[in-house]
Design a protein around this motif. Structure first.
Motif, PDB file in Angstrom:
ATOM      1  N   VAL A 133      37.675  28.416 -67.758  1.00 29.90           N
ATOM      2  CA  VAL A 133      39.154  28.793 -67.683  1.00 29.90           C
ATOM      3  C   VAL A 133      39.472  29.050 -66.276  1.00 29.90           C
ATOM      4  CG1 VAL A 133      39.053  29.966 -70.015  1.00 29.90           C
ATOM      5  CG2 VAL A 133      38.368  31.356 -67.887  1.00 29.90           C
ATOM      6  N   LEU A 134      38.498  28.872 -65.120  1.00 35.25           N
ATOM      7  CA  LEU A 134      39.079  29.012 -63.940  1.00 35.25           C
ATOM      8  C   LEU A 134      39.947  28.189 -63.365  1.00 35.25           C
ATOM      9  CD1 LEU A 134      38.232  31.107 -61.806  1.00 35.25           C
ATOM     10  CD2 LEU A 134      36.203  29.574 -60.929  1.00 35.25           C
ATOM     11  N   PRO A 135      39.780  26.659 -63.681  1.00 31.21           N
ATOM     12  CA  PRO A 135      40.752  25.968 -62.965  1.00 31.21           C
ATOM     13  C   PRO A 135      42.298  26.235 -63.331  1.00 31.21           C
ATOM     14  CG  PRO A 135      38.951  24.659 -63.635  1.00 31.21           C
ATOM     15  CD  PRO A 135      38.624  25.985 -64.109  1.00 31.21           C
ATOM     16  N   THR A 136      42.365  26.629 -64.715  1.00 31.42           N
ATOM     17  CA  THR A 136      43.738  27.102 -65.085  1.00 31.42           C
ATOM     18  C   THR A 136      44.051  28.257 -64.444  1.00 31.42           C
ATOM     19  OG1 THR A 136      43.281  25.766 -67.159  1.00 31.42           O
ATOM     20  CG2 THR A 136      45.226  27.423 -67.313  1.00 31.42           C
ATOM     21  N   LEU A 137      43.215  29.427 -64.407  1.00 32.51           N
ATOM     22  CA  LEU A 137      44.070  30.493 -63.845  1.00 32.51           C
ATOM     23  C   LEU A 137      44.170  30.337 -62.308  1.00 32.51           C
ATOM     24  CD1 LEU A 137      41.185  32.976 -65.417  1.00 32.51           C
ATOM     25  CD2 LEU A 137      43.506  32.512 -66.194  1.00 32.51           C
ATOM     26  N   SER A 138      43.324  29.556 -61.794  1.00 29.95           N
ATOM     27  CA  SER A 138      43.416  29.339 -60.196  1.00 29.95           C
ATOM     28  C   SER A 138      44.954  28.393 -59.999  1.00 29.95           C
ATOM     29  CB  SER A 138      42.326  28.574 -59.486  1.00 29.95           C
ATOM     30  OG  SER A 138      41.116  29.277 -59.650  1.00 29.95           O
ATOM     31  N   GLU A 139      45.334  28.005 -60.841  1.00 31.39           N
ATOM     32  CA  GLU A 139      46.841  27.420 -60.546  1.00 31.39           C
ATOM     33  C   GLU A 139      47.873  28.434 -60.471  1.00 31.39           C
ATOM     34  OE1 GLU A 139      47.389  24.530 -63.646  1.00 31.39           O
ATOM     35  OE2 GLU A 139      45.816  23.282 -62.742  1.00 31.39           O
ATOM     36  N   ALA A 140      47.695  29.703 -61.141  1.00 36.44           N
ATOM     37  CA  ALA A 140      48.653  30.720 -61.214  1.00 36.44           C
ATOM     38  C   ALA A 140      48.400  32.019 -60.452  1.00 36.44           C
ATOM     39  CB  ALA A 140      48.931  31.064 -62.468  1.00 36.44           C
ATOM     40  N   HIS A 141      46.970  32.096 -60.057  1.00 34.53           N
ATOM     41  CA  HIS A 141      46.727  33.151 -59.451  1.00 34.53           C
ATOM     42  C   HIS A 141      45.569  33.176 -58.313  1.00 34.53           C
ATOM     43  CE1 HIS A 141      48.262  36.308 -62.280  1.00 34.53           C
ATOM     44  NE2 HIS A 141      48.218  35.456 -63.175  1.00 34.53           N
ATOM     45  N   GLU A 142      45.589  33.921 -57.307  1.00 33.58           N
ATOM     46  CA  GLU A 142      44.085  33.859 -56.426  1.00 33.58           C
ATOM     47  C   GLU A 142      43.142  34.495 -57.268  1.00 33.58           C
ATOM     48  OE1 GLU A 142      42.763  35.745 -52.230  1.00 33.58           O
ATOM     49  OE2 GLU A 142      44.691  36.262 -52.921  1.00 33.58           O
ATOM     50  N   THR A 143      42.139  33.762 -57.661  1.00 36.75           N
ATOM     51  CA  THR A 143      41.294  34.070 -58.501  1.00 36.75           C
ATOM     52  C   THR A 143      39.723  34.667 -57.725  1.00 36.75           C
ATOM     53  OG1 THR A 143      40.261  31.971 -58.967  1.00 36.75           O
ATOM     54  CG2 THR A 143      41.814  32.953 -60.552  1.00 36.75           C
ATOM     55  N   GLY A 149      42.268  29.434 -55.114  1.00 40.32           N
ATOM     56  CA  GLY A 149      43.735  29.709 -55.399  1.00 40.32           C
ATOM     57  C   GLY A 149      44.238  30.422 -54.362  1.00 40.32           C
ATOM     58  N   GLN A 150      43.513  30.576 -53.263  1.00 34.04           N
ATOM     59  CA  GLN A 150      44.207  31.935 -52.323  1.00 34.04           C
ATOM     60  C   GLN A 150      45.688  31.463 -51.988  1.00 34.04           C
ATOM     61  OE1 GLN A 150      40.286  31.686 -49.640  1.00 34.04           O
ATOM     62  NE2 GLN A 150      41.510  33.393 -49.116  1.00 34.04           N
ATOM     63  N   GLY A 151      46.514  32.492 -52.014  1.00 33.39           N
ATOM     64  CA  GLY A 151      47.984  32.333 -51.581  1.00 33.39           C
ATOM     65  C   GLY A 151      48.688  31.998 -52.835  1.00 33.39           C
ATOM     66  N   LEU A 152      48.257  31.524 -53.982  1.00 28.31           N
ATOM     67  CA  LEU A 152      48.899  30.892 -55.003  1.00 28.31           C
ATOM     68  C   LEU A 152      49.467  31.872 -55.970  1.00 28.31           C
ATOM     69  CD1 LEU A 152      46.766  27.802 -56.133  1.00 28.31           C
ATOM     70  CD2 LEU A 152      48.776  28.098 -54.546  1.00 28.31           C
ATOM     71  N   GLY A 153      49.385  33.254 -55.661  1.00 30.89           N
ATOM     72  CA  GLY A 153      49.839  34.116 -56.808  1.00 30.89           C
ATOM     73  C   GLY A 153      49.165  35.682 -56.496  1.00 30.89           C
ATOM     74  N   GLU A 154      49.467  36.346 -57.649  1.00 30.86           N
ATOM     75  CA  GLU A 154      48.704  37.750 -57.508  1.00 30.86           C
ATOM     76  C   GLU A 154      47.366  37.838 -57.683  1.00 30.86           C
ATOM     77  OE1 GLU A 154      52.596  40.213 -59.044  1.00 30.86           O
ATOM     78  OE2 GLU A 154      51.187  39.470 -60.435  1.00 30.86           O
ATOM     79  N   PRO A 155      46.473  38.414 -57.081  1.00 27.00           N
ATOM     80  CA  PRO A 155      45.215  38.488 -57.103  1.00 27.00           C
ATOM     81  C   PRO A 155      44.591  38.652 -58.482  1.00 27.00           C
ATOM     82  CG  PRO A 155      45.659  40.193 -55.814  1.00 27.00           C
ATOM     83  CD  PRO A 155      46.951  39.642 -56.327  1.00 27.00           C
ATOM     84  N   LEU A 156      43.730  38.009 -59.068  1.00 25.82           N
ATOM     85  CA  LEU A 156      42.868  38.367 -60.301  1.00 25.82           C
ATOM     86  C   LEU A 156      41.549  38.316 -60.335  1.00 25.82           C
ATOM     87  CD1 LEU A 156      44.070  36.418 -63.775  1.00 25.82           C
ATOM     88  CD2 LEU A 156      41.486  36.672 -62.971  1.00 25.82           C
ATOM     89  N   VAL A 157      40.809  39.362 -60.673  1.00 20.35           N
ATOM     90  CA  VAL A 157      39.563  39.667 -60.423  1.00 20.35           C
ATOM     91  C   VAL A 157      38.762  39.395 -61.805  1.00 20.35           C
ATOM     92  CG1 VAL A 157      37.512  41.208 -59.840  1.00 20.35           C
ATOM     93  CG2 VAL A 157      39.602  41.268 -58.608  1.00 20.35           C
ATOM     94  N   LEU A 158      37.812  38.471 -62.044  1.00 21.09           N
ATOM     95  CA  LEU A 158      36.850  38.217 -63.152  1.00 21.09           C
ATOM     96  C   LEU A 158      35.741  39.095 -63.074  1.00 21.09           C
ATOM     97  CD1 LEU A 158      37.787  34.500 -62.795  1.00 21.09           C
ATOM     98  CD2 LEU A 158      38.618  35.981 -64.720  1.00 21.09           C
TER      99      LEU A 158
END
Length: 330
Positions: free
Chosen positions: A84-94, A61-70
């Motif tokens: 949960v990664l596909p859902t998170l990657s729609e809103a954040h760069e994970t 999800g690069q460029g899609l939102g604020e970065p989120l580290v798991l």
């Protein structure tokens, strides 16, 4: 996005990873993510005064939102977040990491201590090498404790910690360690093959399998048992966890959400009250019917919790009704 110049050995590993990637390819039916997307890249952090640290990661999800580290728990790896990664990657760069000595990350250099102060130092250097600053942190168990300490150091935008380690009594720690050690011993009894069969009940450590320590489902169970068996950092991580006062003080600079499975038998949910005592502003959320790995037990619920916790505060307080299916502790 900052371009990072990797140094050896991370650069060599990244060249091999790039050569191994091919366009297209099969898609994992459970996660919806192409299997080739899970091949690791490697980043090297260079904390001042310490040996370099090389960490395996994958980025979506690069460029899609604020970065989120798991961050994952002890004996696990970054793939624990697959549900949960596909859902998170729609809103954040994970960015999902393998902690050193787990998954595909090489272990720490022998000169590096595993104390949490040193961990914060090298994690900060890894963030810098990844070109991210104050990401959202979503973390589980051991990773949850690390995330809370990172937030104390001012390195997190928000923290969502699921069953963070370190808020135990000595008796509770000994019990959790006994379960982890039994699970690892059980995993080592399984055949050394690429596809490990589900162990018979006689080899399953009590309260460790079947949604308690590792997730339900054959595919996830196999992956977690293999990871637990091969974890180079397992013993040293448990040894470091015996230190007293793993967390103290508040986190005034970042919103904190603590999630806990109502059926967690490794770290019982009443430990959440100790987190609340240490961090009075933290929001505590029950994950009904979930064991120690809620993202495998109830991925849709967990994804909703994570998206709410990492979103800007709602203008209308009534939007708190978004937390359907959950219940605040206390």
């Amino acid at each position: 996005m900052t371009t990072v110049a990797f140094s050896s050995p991370a650069a060599a590993w990244n060249r091999r990873a790039s050569q191994a990637r091919a366009p297209g390819g099969p898609t994992n039916e459970r996660t919806g993510i192409p299997d080739t997307a899970h091949r690791a890249w490697f980043v090297e952090g260079r904390p001042a005064g310490f040996a370099p640290v090389t960490v395996a990661y994958e980025r979506h999800g690069q460029g899609l939102g604020e970065p989120l580290v798991l961050l994952h728990g002890a004996g696990h790896h970054r793939r624990a977040w697959d549900p949960v990664l596909p859902t998170l990657s729609e809103a954040h760069e994970t960015i999902a990491l393998d902690l050193p000595g787990f998954g595909e990350s090489p272990d720490l250099h022998p000169s590096l201590s595993r104390d949490l102060t040193t961990t914060v130092a090298w994690m900060e250097s890894v963030f810098a090498s990844l070109g991210i600053e104050r990401p959202h942190l979503v973390a589980h168990s051991l990773g949850g404790l690390i995330a809370l300490r990172l937030a104390q150091a001012g390195l997190a935008r928000t923290v969502t910690a699921i069953a963070p380690a370190g808020f135990w009594t000595e008796a509770e720690r000994r019990y959790a360690y006994a379960v982890l050690i039994m699970a690892r011993q059980g995993a080592r009894l399984l055949p050394q093959t690429g596809k490990v069969p589900v162990p018979p009940e006689s080899l399953s450590p009590p309260n460790a399998l079947n949604g308690r320590l590792v997730p339900r489902g054959t595919e996830a169970l196999i992956a977690e048992l293999c990871t637990l068996r091969q974890a180079a950092a397992f013993k040293e991580t448990l040894r470091a966890g015996r230190a007293p006062h793993l967390f103290s003080g508040d986190i005034p600079g970042a919103p904190v959400t603590i999630g806990w499975g109502s059926r967690d038998r490794l770290l019982p949910p009443w430990q959440a009250q100790r987190v609340k005592a240490a961090i009075p502003g933290a929001r505590l959320v029950t994950l009904p019917g979930c064991g120690h790995v809620p993202m495998a037990d109830a991925p849709e619920l967990v994804a909703r919790v994570l998206l709410e916790a990492t979103s800007p505060p709602p203008a209308d307080a009534s939007s708190r009704n978004f937390w359907r299916g959950t219940r605040d502790f206390g």
